[in-house]
Design a protein around this motif. Structure first.
Motif, PDB file in Angstrom:
ATOM      1  N   GLU A   1       0.825  -1.210   0.000  1.00  0.00           N
ATOM      2  CA  GLU A   1       0.000   0.000   0.000  1.00  0.00           C
ATOM      3  C   GLU A   1       0.864   1.267   0.000  1.00  0.00           C
ATOM      4  OE1 GLU A   1      -3.436   0.294  -0.225  1.00  0.00           O
ATOM      5  OE2 GLU A   1      -3.211  -1.826  -0.776  1.00  0.00           O
ATOM      6  N   ASP A   2       1.946   1.256   0.756  1.00  0.00           N
ATOM      7  CA  ASP A   2       2.820   2.428   0.817  1.00  0.00           C
ATOM      8  C   ASP A   2       3.471   2.725  -0.531  1.00  0.00           C
ATOM      9  OD1 ASP A   2       2.250   2.941   3.456  1.00  0.00           O
ATOM     10  OD2 ASP A   2       4.012   1.913   4.246  1.00  0.00           O
ATOM     11  N   ALA A   3       3.648   1.689  -1.357  1.00  0.00           N
ATOM     12  CA  ALA A   3       4.244   1.897  -2.681  1.00  0.00           C
ATOM     13  C   ALA A   3       3.383   2.818  -3.538  1.00  0.00           C
ATOM     14  CB  ALA A   3       4.432   0.550  -3.383  1.00  0.00           C
ATOM     15  N   LYS A   4       2.108   2.918  -3.209  1.00  0.00           N
ATOM     16  CA  LYS A   4       1.204   3.769  -3.983  1.00  0.00           C
ATOM     17  C   LYS A   4       1.492   5.258  -3.778  1.00  0.00           C
ATOM     18  CE  LYS A   4      -2.463   0.293  -3.797  1.00  0.00           C
ATOM     19  NZ  LYS A   4      -3.819  -0.061  -3.323  1.00  0.00           N
ATOM     20  N   THR A   5       2.223   5.586  -2.727  1.00  0.00           N
ATOM     21  CA  THR A   5       2.525   7.001  -2.492  1.00  0.00           C
ATOM     22  C   THR A   5       3.434   7.567  -3.578  1.00  0.00           C
ATOM     23  OG1 THR A   5       4.440   6.503  -1.067  1.00  0.00           O
ATOM     24  CG2 THR A   5       2.282   6.695   0.007  1.00  0.00           C
ATOM     25  N   ILE A   6       4.299   6.753  -4.137  1.00  0.00           N
ATOM     26  CA  ILE A   6       5.241   7.232  -5.156  1.00  0.00           C
ATOM     27  C   ILE A   6       4.504   7.621  -6.432  1.00  0.00           C
ATOM     28  CG2 ILE A   6       7.303   6.686  -6.480  1.00  0.00           C
ATOM     29  CD1 ILE A   6       7.689   6.889  -3.409  1.00  0.00           C
ATOM     30  N   SER A   7       3.582   6.762  -6.870  1.00  0.00           N
ATOM     31  CA  SER A   7       2.829   7.096  -8.083  1.00  0.00           C
ATOM     32  C   SER A   7       1.900   8.280  -7.848  1.00  0.00           C
ATOM     33  CB  SER A   7       2.042   5.881  -8.570  1.00  0.00           C
ATOM     34  OG  SER A   7       1.158   5.405  -7.568  1.00  0.00           O
ATOM     35  N   ALA A   8       1.421   8.438  -6.611  1.00  0.00           N
ATOM     36  CA  ALA A   8       0.565   9.587  -6.300  1.00  0.00           C
ATOM     37  C   ALA A   8       1.340  10.886  -6.436  1.00  0.00           C
ATOM     38  CB  ALA A   8      -0.004   9.457  -4.888  1.00  0.00           C
ATOM     39  N   ILE A   9       2.588  10.891  -6.008  1.00  0.00           N
ATOM     40  CA  ILE A   9       3.433  12.082  -6.159  1.00  0.00           C
ATOM     41  C   ILE A   9       3.694  12.350  -7.641  1.00  0.00           C
ATOM     42  CG2 ILE A   9       5.766  12.983  -5.818  1.00  0.00           C
ATOM     43  CD1 ILE A   9       4.139  13.270  -3.327  1.00  0.00           C
ATOM     44  N   ALA A  10       3.972  11.302  -8.395  1.00  0.00           N
ATOM     45  CA  ALA A  10       4.246  11.475  -9.826  1.00  0.00           C
ATOM     46  C   ALA A  10       3.053  12.091 -10.553  1.00  0.00           C
ATOM     47  CB  ALA A  10       4.617  10.130 -10.453  1.00  0.00           C
ATOM     48  N   SER A  11       1.857  11.764 -10.114  1.00  0.00           N
ATOM     49  CA  SER A  11       0.662  12.252 -10.804  1.00  0.00           C
ATOM     50  C   SER A  11       0.399  13.730 -10.550  1.00  0.00           C
ATOM     51  CB  SER A  11      -0.564  11.431 -10.370  1.00  0.00           C
ATOM     52  OG  SER A  11      -0.913  11.710  -9.028  1.00  0.00           O
ATOM     53  N   VAL A  12       1.058  14.316  -9.548  1.00  0.00           N
ATOM     54  CA  VAL A  12       0.856  15.744  -9.251  1.00  0.00           C
ATOM     55  C   VAL A  12       2.138  16.547  -9.474  1.00  0.00           C
ATOM     56  CG1 VAL A  12      -1.032  15.313  -7.634  1.00  0.00           C
ATOM     57  CG2 VAL A  12       1.333  15.452  -6.768  1.00  0.00           C
ATOM     58  N   ARG A  13       3.022  16.019 -10.277  1.00  0.00           N
ATOM     59  CA  ARG A  13       4.340  16.643 -10.461  1.00  0.00           C
ATOM     60  C   ARG A  13       4.229  18.080 -10.964  1.00  0.00           C
ATOM     61  NH1 ARG A  13       5.601  15.837 -15.961  1.00  0.00           N
ATOM     62  NH2 ARG A  13       7.851  16.068 -15.636  1.00  0.00           N
ATOM     63  N   GLN A  14       3.313  18.330 -11.901  1.00  0.00           N
ATOM     64  CA  GLN A  14       3.176  19.679 -12.442  1.00  0.00           C
ATOM     65  C   GLN A  14       2.630  20.641 -11.391  1.00  0.00           C
ATOM     66  OE1 GLN A  14       4.127  20.958 -15.679  1.00  0.00           O
ATOM     67  NE2 GLN A  14       3.953  22.671 -14.257  1.00  0.00           N
ATOM     68  N   ALA A  15       1.664  20.189 -10.612  1.00  0.00           N
ATOM     69  CA  ALA A  15       1.115  21.039  -9.558  1.00  0.00           C
ATOM     70  C   ALA A  15       2.163  21.343  -8.497  1.00  0.00           C
ATOM     71  CB  ALA A  15      -0.107  20.370  -8.927  1.00  0.00           C
ATOM     72  N   LEU A  16       2.977  20.362  -8.150  1.00  0.00           N
ATOM     73  CA  LEU A  16       4.049  20.596  -7.176  1.00  0.00           C
ATOM     74  C   LEU A  16       5.067  21.598  -7.717  1.00  0.00           C
ATOM     75  CD1 LEU A  16       4.739  17.059  -5.664  1.00  0.00           C
ATOM     76  CD2 LEU A  16       4.131  19.119  -4.380  1.00  0.00           C
ATOM     77  N   ALA A  17       5.413  21.473  -8.991  1.00  0.00           N
ATOM     78  CA  ALA A  17       6.354  22.417  -9.594  1.00  0.00           C
ATOM     79  C   ALA A  17       5.788  23.830  -9.576  1.00  0.00           C
ATOM     80  CB  ALA A  17       6.680  21.992 -11.028  1.00  0.00           C
ATOM     81  N   THR A  18       4.502  23.960  -9.862  1.00  0.00           N
ATOM     82  CA  THR A  18       3.859  25.275  -9.815  1.00  0.00           C
ATOM     83  C   THR A  18       3.887  25.841  -8.400  1.00  0.00           C
ATOM     84  OG1 THR A  18       2.389  24.706 -11.660  1.00  0.00           O
ATOM     85  CG2 THR A  18       1.701  26.518 -10.232  1.00  0.00           C
ATOM     86  N   ALA A  19       3.613  24.989  -7.412  1.00  0.00           N
ATOM     87  CA  ALA A  19       3.631  25.434  -6.018  1.00  0.00           C
ATOM     88  C   ALA A  19       5.023  25.913  -5.614  1.00  0.00           C
ATOM     89  CB  ALA A  19       3.176  24.294  -5.107  1.00  0.00           C
ATOM     90  N   ILE A  20       6.048  25.190  -6.055  1.00  0.00           N
ATOM     91  CA  ILE A  20       7.425  25.584  -5.740  1.00  0.00           C
ATOM     92  C   ILE A  20       7.742  26.951  -6.342  1.00  0.00           C
ATOM     93  CG2 ILE A  20       9.851  25.052  -6.259  1.00  0.00           C
ATOM     94  CD1 ILE A  20       9.038  22.055  -6.018  1.00  0.00           C
ATOM     95  N   ASP A  21       7.404  27.140  -7.604  1.00  0.00           N
ATOM     96  CA  ASP A  21       7.698  28.413  -8.267  1.00  0.00           C
ATOM     97  C   ASP A  21       6.934  29.560  -7.616  1.00  0.00           C
ATOM     98  OD1 ASP A  21       9.517  27.381 -10.078  1.00  0.00           O
ATOM     99  OD2 ASP A  21       8.003  26.987 -11.620  1.00  0.00           O
ATOM    100  N   ARG A  22       5.671  29.333  -7.263  1.00  0.00           N
ATOM    101  CA  ARG A  22       4.886  30.390  -6.618  1.00  0.00           C
ATOM    102  C   ARG A  22       5.476  30.739  -5.254  1.00  0.00           C
ATOM    103  NH1 ARG A  22      -0.407  31.152  -8.781  1.00  0.00           N
ATOM    104  NH2 ARG A  22      -0.527  32.871  -7.291  1.00  0.00           N
ATOM    105  N   ALA A  23       5.847  29.715  -4.483  1.00  0.00           N
ATOM    106  CA  ALA A  23       6.415  29.947  -3.161  1.00  0.00           C
ATOM    107  C   ALA A  23       7.749  30.680  -3.249  1.00  0.00           C
ATOM    108  CB  ALA A  23       6.581  28.623  -2.422  1.00  0.00           C
ATOM    109  N   ALA A  24       8.609  30.243  -4.170  1.00  0.00           N
ATOM    110  CA  ALA A  24       9.917  30.888  -4.312  1.00  0.00           C
ATOM    111  C   ALA A  24       9.768  32.347  -4.712  1.00  0.00           C
ATOM    112  CB  ALA A  24      10.759  30.128  -5.332  1.00  0.00           C
ATOM    113  N   ASP A  25       8.852  32.635  -5.617  1.00  0.00           N
ATOM    114  CA  ASP A  25       8.631  34.019  -6.047  1.00  0.00           C
ATOM    115  C   ASP A  25       8.235  34.899  -4.868  1.00  0.00           C
ATOM    116  OD1 ASP A  25       9.236  33.424  -8.657  1.00  0.00           O
ATOM    117  OD2 ASP A  25       7.151  33.284  -9.324  1.00  0.00           O
ATOM    118  N   GLN A  26       7.351  34.403  -4.022  1.00  0.00           N
ATOM    119  CA  GLN A  26       6.883  35.199  -2.886  1.00  0.00           C
ATOM    120  C   GLN A  26       7.956  35.354  -1.816  1.00  0.00           C
ATOM    121  OE1 GLN A  26       4.355  36.286  -4.872  1.00  0.00           O
ATOM    122  NE2 GLN A  26       3.405  36.725  -2.896  1.00  0.00           N
TER     123      GLN A  26
END
Length: 321
Positions: free
Chosen positions: A47-72
């Motif tokens: 079950e824990d192995a499913k966490t890795i694919s869950a992160i991969a599926s939101v990679r673009q959203a995470l990248a956007t969050a990083i860029d927004r946070a860094a800008d601020q």
């Protein structure tokens, strides 16, 4: 989204949350109490192995969050994590690890948990039902349009978090939502919406398990990625590490030796020289030491050059050479 009209002493309506992904029963662990101990471990591992694919599926959203946070943060803003229970504790943990890892001031990244510091070690789960509690927390921290607020709610419905994000939006802050249920089950108006879909828990409804694990992974990526964008990393070395104990002093010396041709003794001498600053930065600094070594500048000159590049060592080195 939860209504902002809920009174401050109201609790979230008991509206059958069993439809939420995080509350459903996992068929793959239905006989959990009948398994051998080794089989229990194997179920968790699968079950824990499913966490890795869950992160991969939101990679673009995470990248956007990083860029927004860094800008601020580059403009002087702050990064807040806010949540209740396990979600709140994970936010506080990630925030607490930023100063020793990246030498950030304590106010730059902050964790807010419903119930305050006592809730870190003693359950205060009832406080998550107060929308107004989240509103008050944002007001107490004087959140502004420069800031970033990350609301963390595994099940997605926590009124405390919804109230905090609604108030943050009113104040013009950048808002990010981390949850483990799909948007179709819980909708919310935020700038970046990150859904970490790991499915039902091994122990039904216990979101400290997979949901907690995937949330920790996402926060690791968000905070570290933000610090990379802020120039607090050179290659994959934490060049802004705070040299505050023997372990971190050893790490600082290894970084200096790895990135230069210095012996350990020479690296230690350089690190000590890096603290001789008249600009209010009288602490040993790996970043300053490296720039001094590569350019021949003294500590004050190195600080001024780094300031011109907002602390980015690679850019400062490029200008000097």
């Amino acid at each position: 989204m939860t209504s902002p009209d809920l009174p401050s002493d109201s609790v979230h309506p008991a509206d059958h949350r069993g439809h939420l992904l995080t509350e459903q029963v996992n068929p793959d662990s239905a006989n959990l109490d009948q398994l051998s101990t080794l089989e229990i471990v194997d179920v968790f591992n699968r079950e824990d192995a499913k966490t890795i694919s869950a992160i991969a599926s939101v990679r673009q959203a995470l990248a956007t969050a990083i860029d927004r946070a860094a800008d601020q943060l580059r403009q002087g803003g702050r990064l807040f994590y806010i949540g209740a229970g396990t979600s709140g504790r994970l936010g506080v943990l990630d925030a607490a690890e930023c100063p020793p890892t990246f030498c950030t001031p304590p106010e730059m990244v902050q964790g807010i948990i419903a119930g305050g510091s006592e809730a870190l070690v003693r359950s205060s789960e009832g406080l998550e039902d107060r929308w107004e509690g989240g509103v008050d927390a944002i007001a107490d921290h004087h959140v502004s349009a420069l800031d970033v607020v990350v609301g963390i709610a595994a099940g997605g419905t926590t009124p405390y978090v919804h109230g905090a994000l609604a108030e943050s939006r009113k104040r013009g802050a950048t808002t990010i939502f981390l949850s483990c249920v799909p948007k179709a089950q819980v909708d919310i108006d935020v700038d970046v919406d990150i859904r970490l879909l790991v499915g039902p828990e091994v122990l039904a409804g216990s979101t400290r398990l997979k949901a907690g694990t995937v949330t920790k992974l996402a926060l690791n990526i968000l905070s570290t990625g933000t610090m990379v964008r802020l120039g607090k990393v050179y290659g994959n070395r934490m060049i802004d590490v705070a040299v505050t104990n023997a372990k971190l002093h050893d790490r600082a010396l290894r970084i200096l030796c790895d990135l230069t041709d210095l012996t350990r003794e020479q690296a230690d001498e350089l690190l000590e020289k890096s603290a001789a600053s008249d600009l209010g930065s009288a602490h040993r600094s790996v970043k300053r030491a490296l720039l001094m070594h590569w350019t021949g500048l003294n500590p004050d000159q190195s600080d001024r050059l780094l300031s011109r590049h907002q602390g980015n060592l690679r850019q400062a080195r490029h200008e000097a050479l």
